[in-house]
Design a protein around this motif. Structure first.
Motif, short mmCIF file in Angstrom:
data_model
loop_
_atom_site.label_atom_id
_atom_site.label_comp_id
_atom_site.label_asym_id
_atom_site.label_seq_id
_atom_site.Cartn_x
_atom_site.Cartn_y
_atom_site.Cartn_z
N SER A 52 -16.68 16.40 55.17
CA SER A 52 -18.02 15.95 55.03
C SER A 52 -17.80 14.35 54.14
N ARG A 53 -18.50 13.54 54.07
CA ARG A 53 -18.59 12.66 53.32
C ARG A 53 -19.26 13.15 51.80
N TRP A 54 -18.55 12.75 50.73
CA TRP A 54 -18.76 12.87 49.60
C TRP A 54 -19.56 11.83 49.07
N PRO A 57 -21.15 17.11 48.83
CA PRO A 57 -21.06 16.82 50.37
C PRO A 57 -22.47 16.09 50.64
N GLU A 58 -22.41 14.94 51.44
CA GLU A 58 -23.57 14.36 51.77
C GLU A 58 -24.72 15.30 52.16
N PRO A 59 -24.59 16.13 53.34
CA PRO A 59 -25.60 17.21 53.48
C PRO A 59 -26.14 17.89 52.56
N LEU A 60 -25.51 18.37 51.73
CA LEU A 60 -25.99 19.34 50.56
C LEU A 60 -26.85 18.04 49.53
N GLY A 81 -28.52 15.90 50.39
CA GLY A 81 -29.84 15.48 51.06
C GLY A 81 -30.65 16.73 50.93
N ALA A 82 -30.07 17.85 51.11
CA ALA A 82 -30.96 19.13 50.89
C ALA A 82 -31.36 19.37 49.27
#
Length: 91
Positions: free
Chosen positions: A2-4, A52-55, A57-58
């Motif tokens: 993932s992208r950090w 991580p980018e998705p987290l 965002g969350a």
């Protein structure tokens, strides 16, 4: 991988600042994010969050929804330049 990313999250307009701080601490720990309180005022809270980018965002979504009984009318999520990388990369 993932992208950090590192983001500055500005929350304004909620008067239940302690509830926002508690929610943010709990969610950041649950998602294993780095979360630093930058500013806390009577109706404004600012965090710098990294992970991580998705987290990230969350985390932004969780904070924008706010804790029970606390509407957060203004949410700004701004990138912190120069901090993004792919998780697992060496610095």
């Amino acid at each position: 991988m993932s992208r950090w990313e590192r983001m500055r999250l500005e929350l304004e307009g909620c008067t239940a600042v302690e509830a926002i701080l508690c929610l943010a601490r709990e969610r950041a720990a649950l998602m294993a994010l780095e979360c630093v309180l930058v500013e806390a005022g009577p109706v404004r809270v600012v965090f710098e969050v990294a992970g991580p980018e998705p987290l990230v965002g969350a985390f932004e979504m969780a904070c924008s929804l706010g804790p029970a009984g606390c509407v957060v009318p203004v949410v700004r999520c701004l990138p912190v330049p120069g901090e993004d990388r792919v998780q697992g990369e060496r610095e």
